[in-house]
Structure formats: structure tokens, C-alpha cells
Design an enzyme around this catalytic site. Structure first.
Site, short mmCIF file in Angstrom:
data_model
loop_
_atom_site.label_atom_id
_atom_site.label_comp_id
_atom_site.label_asym_id
_atom_site.label_seq_id
_atom_site.Cartn_x
_atom_site.Cartn_y
_atom_site.Cartn_z
N HIS A 27 41.86 43.08 45.51
CA HIS A 27 42.16 42.26 44.31
C HIS A 27 42.72 40.60 44.68
O HIS A 27 43.85 40.25 44.37
CB HIS A 27 43.38 42.80 43.66
CG HIS A 27 43.45 42.38 42.32
ND1 HIS A 27 43.73 43.31 41.24
CD2 HIS A 27 43.40 41.20 41.58
CE1 HIS A 27 43.88 42.65 39.80
NE2 HIS A 27 43.51 41.30 40.19
N ILE A 28 41.47 39.83 44.90
CA ILE A 28 41.98 38.57 45.25
C ILE A 28 41.11 37.46 44.50
O ILE A 28 40.95 36.24 45.09
CB ILE A 28 41.60 38.14 46.84
CG1 ILE A 28 40.18 38.78 47.39
CG2 ILE A 28 42.76 38.85 47.79
CD1 ILE A 28 39.91 38.29 48.57
N GLY A 29 40.51 37.77 43.49
CA GLY A 29 40.01 37.12 42.47
C GLY A 29 40.37 35.68 42.37
O GLY A 29 39.62 34.67 42.25
N SER A 30 41.52 35.59 42.21
CA SER A 30 42.22 34.41 41.78
C SER A 30 42.98 33.60 42.93
O SER A 30 43.88 32.62 42.76
CB SER A 30 43.35 34.52 40.48
OG SER A 30 44.19 35.59 40.70
N ASP A 66 36.40 44.14 43.65
CA ASP A 66 37.91 43.54 44.09
C ASP A 66 38.90 44.16 43.34
O ASP A 66 40.13 43.92 43.70
CB ASP A 66 37.62 42.09 43.45
CG ASP A 66 38.90 41.12 43.99
OD1 ASP A 66 39.32 41.38 45.04
OD2 ASP A 66 39.35 40.65 43.04
N ALA A 94 37.09 42.65 37.21
CA ALA A 94 38.18 42.90 36.26
C ALA A 94 39.21 43.67 36.35
O ALA A 94 40.36 43.24 36.90
CB ALA A 94 37.30 43.09 35.00
N ARG A 95 39.33 45.05 36.07
CA ARG A 95 40.11 46.03 36.31
C ARG A 95 39.63 47.25 36.84
O ARG A 95 38.55 47.71 36.20
CB ARG A 95 40.98 46.19 35.18
CG ARG A 95 41.91 45.00 34.67
CD ARG A 95 43.15 45.06 35.67
NE ARG A 95 44.17 43.95 35.27
CZ ARG A 95 44.08 42.80 35.63
NH1 ARG A 95 43.16 42.42 36.49
NH2 ARG A 95 45.07 41.87 35.30
N GLU A 117 46.06 50.51 43.00
CA GLU A 117 46.00 49.24 43.67
C GLU A 117 48.00 48.94 43.81
O GLU A 117 48.71 49.43 43.13
CB GLU A 117 45.97 48.19 42.99
CG GLU A 117 44.36 48.07 42.66
CD GLU A 117 43.97 46.52 41.92
OE1 GLU A 117 44.68 45.77 41.75
OE2 GLU A 117 42.57 46.59 41.50
C1 8YV Z 1 45.92 37.87 39.56
C2 8YV Z 1 44.75 39.12 37.68
O1 8YV Z 1 45.81 38.38 41.07
O2 8YV Z 1 45.08 37.27 36.28
C3 8YV Z 1 44.72 38.44 36.22
O3 8YV Z 1 44.55 39.27 35.25
O4 8YV Z 1 44.51 40.35 37.80
C4 8YV Z 1 44.77 38.17 39.03
O5 8YV Z 1 44.36 37.12 38.62
C5 8YV Z 1 47.40 38.50 39.36
O6 8YV Z 1 47.56 39.00 38.12
C6 8YV Z 1 48.15 37.20 39.97
O7 8YV Z 1 49.26 37.42 39.49
#
Ligand code: 8YV
Length: 320
Positions: free
Chosen positions: A286-289, A263, A238-239, A268
Site C-alpha cells: 500500500h504505497i500508491g501515494s 498494492d 484502490a482497496r 492491511e
Molecule cells: C494513503 C490511500 O496511503 O489516499 C488513500 O485513500 O489509500 C493512500 O493514499 C493513505 O491513506 C495515506 O494517509
């Protein structure tokens, strides 16, 4: 009519940038560097709209410095902790995010973090890669099995729900703490805990999926870590601000926690060198998405919000 001017401060996918260029007068950041505060203010000031990522910090100070020309911040993220929503509201700037479309990708990374931590993924990978794998025994690299264990979710929103569903695939028993109890069809037999403390007591794996707010900052700390069952695993996609990293390091060193899969970090990019020194951490940048499919979907969702706004309609994902 002239197209609205749109600042895109980070490199988005070709498909997203092509659609943006079709419908907007786009300003790109060709070398994808992170704007300084002054650069963010200067470039945003020449645009009607901005499509930023979580790397662009629209603090109260930055927002106050923007001219009235800037009408909307359409985030390419579900998290909005990088934008001072109150300051945006006060200034009449609309803010949107990109929910839903990144839930599957982020849940995949949460499960990767859980398994990587439980089965010592980083340690094993580093050993083989370094050519240091010179021994095998049944007692070697023994980890924790998650099948059938209790999976605790903090924040049962969209990402939390999908991650819980994936954990059910491992026969895990889902428990959660959320502001509100979910209706049966979303809860799917998971056990609701009114308090974080009650959830912690039953979480063999604790996975964080709540937003970062002043209230949730540092919610995972020495006191709350001590409430987990001995040898639990912490997962955070998450964060970083949710976790007191010094307290986490102490719990990983003492063995109170078996391992952590992370992650996201307080700092960061970069992460935490002290966490990186520990063998019982599994760490990602930080590669969740970060899948091509999800990056397209996030960019399109942000553009959908911009299109609605400039067509005089309410954007679907308005958060301020
Ligand atoms: C992204 C994220 O990597 O959506 C979020 O809040 O932390 C991540 O999905 C990022 O913000 C992509 O712009």
C-alpha cells in the site's frame, strides 16, 4: 484566540507537521504506532479536529463515542471508507479528503503493478537477489507484452484518468466503466462501457480505481474474473475489499489470469500469505501515494481543509 487543538495520529512529513504546529495546538503520536479503538476515541476526544490516515477507523461506534468538541475529521487520504460518513453526518462532524494531489503517484504505482505482473518482476527480482539465477535461454522468464493491448479501467475518476493516460503511453487502447460517461475532453477517445461485464470482456489488463463501498465490495470474484479474456492481468491500487482474494487465488492458479499486481489487500498491514506464495503475483505494501512530494501535498491539502473550516468557510474537499 487559542489555537484549535489538532490530533495527528500518524507521522506526517516534517513540512506538514511544521505548518500544523504553526497554526494549531498539535498533539502528535511520536512513535507512530497505530491507535487501538479505545486510544483513538480517548485521544480524539481531547481535540477539536483530527487529521487521520486510512489506518484510523472512525466506525459508527467510534464516532458515537466522540464528544461534541470534535468538529472535523480532515483525512490525509482520498479514500474515506475508514470513516462512517453517515454516522459523522448524523453527529454533525465535517469530513474531508485529499483528492487530486495523489493521482500522479498512484498512477505510477498502478503502472508499476501492471508491468511487474506482466513481465514477472517479483519472480525475476527474487531470483537474482537469492543468487539463484543460474540459467538463461530465450525461453526463460517470458512474460506478457502490454504494448498495444486493451487497458480496462473500473472507476474513471482522477486516479483512473491519469493511469489511463500513462497506459496510452504504451499504445494501450483504453476502455472504462464508470457511474457516468465522461465528457469528450476527459474521455480522450476511451470507450465507455455501461456495465462492468461489458468492460471485463475486453480488458487484457483490468485496473481498479473505484471507491470501496458496500456495493463495490467483492466486485472482482469468481463470476467476474471468468468474464475477463483468458490470460488477463488484474491491477489493484484502490482497496483490497474490492477483490475476493480466494477467488483471485483460484484464477491465478488455474491460469485464467496470467498475473496480478496488487498494492492493496483485504488485510492491511500484512497482505495475504496465499497470494504471496504464488509466482504470478507482484505485491506492494500500500504505497500508491508514498512519495515525499505527494505526502507533502496530501498533508497541505488536509491542512487547507482545516484552515477553511476554522475560518468559517466551507472546506474545499468536504465529503460529509
Ligand atoms: C494513503 C490511500 O496511503 O489516499 C488513500 O485513500 O489509500 C493512500 O493514499 C493513505 O491513506 C495515506 O494517509
Amino acid at each position: 484566540m487559542a489555537k484549535p487543538k489538532l490530533l495527528i495520529p500518524r507521522k506526517l512529513t516534517d513540512a506538514v507537521q511544521a505548518r500544523a504546529a504553526r497554526d494549531y495546538d498539535v498533539v502528535l503520536n511520536e512513535d507512530d504506532h497505530v491507535f487501538s479503538k479505545d486510544e483513538l476515541i480517548a485521544k480524539s476526544s481531547e481535540a477539536d479536529a483530527v487529521l487521520p490516515c486510512h489506518s484510523e477507523h472512525f466506525s459508527a461506534e467510534v464516532i458515537a463515542a466522540l464528544p461534541d468538541r470534535v468538529k472535523i475529521i480532515a483525512n490525509h487520504s482520498v479514500g474515506t471508507d475508514h470513516v462512517d460518513l453517515e454516522a459523522a453526518k448524523a453527529k454533525g462532524i465535517v469530513v474531508t479528503n485529499t483528492p487530486d494531489v495523489l493521482s500522479d503517484a498512484t498512477a505510477e504505482i498502478a503502472i508499476l503493478c501492471m508491468l511487474g505482473a506482466a513481465r514477472r518482476g517479483a519472480e525475476g527480482d527474487a531470483m537474482v537477489r537469492a543468487g539463484a539465477w543460474d540459467f538463461w535461454s530465450p525461453a526463460f522468464m517470458v512474460g506478457r507484452q502490454v504494448t498495444g493491448k486493451r487497458f480496462g479501467v473500473v472507476g474513471m475518476g482522477r486516479v483512473g484518468q491519469v493511469t489511463a493516460e500513462r497506459a496510452r503511453g504504451f499504445g494501450m487502447e483504453v476502455h472504462y466503466h464508470n457511474r457516468r460517461r465522461l465528457p469528450d475532453h476527459l474521455e480522450k477517445g476511451a470507450t465507455f462501457h455501461e456495465t462492468l461485464e461489458s468492460l471485463l470482456a475486453v480488458s487484457d489488463v483490468l485496473s481498479l480505481h473505484c471507491p470501496s463501498t458496500p456495493e463495490s465490495a467483492g466486485m472482482i470474484n469468481a463470476r467476474t474474473l471468468a468474464l475477463l479474456p483468458a490470460g488477463a492481468i488484474l491491477v489493484n491500487t484502490a482497496r483490497g475489499a474490492l477483490v475476493d482474494e480466494d477467488d483471485l487465488i483460484a484464477a491465478l492458479k488455474s491460469g485464467q489470469l496470467f498475473a496480478a499486481g496488487l498494492d492493496v489487500f483485504q488485510t492491511e498491514p500484512g497482505g495475504n500469505p496465499e497470494l504471496a506464495k504464488l509466482s504470478n503475483t507482484f505485491l506492494l505494501p500500500h504505497i500508491g501515494s508514498a512519495t515525499d512530494q505527494t505526502r507533502d501535498a496530501m498533508g497541505f491539502r488536509a491542512l487547507d481543509n482545516l484552515d477553511a473550516f476554522f475560518a468559517g468557510q466551507p472546506p474545499k474537499d468536504r465529503v460529509a
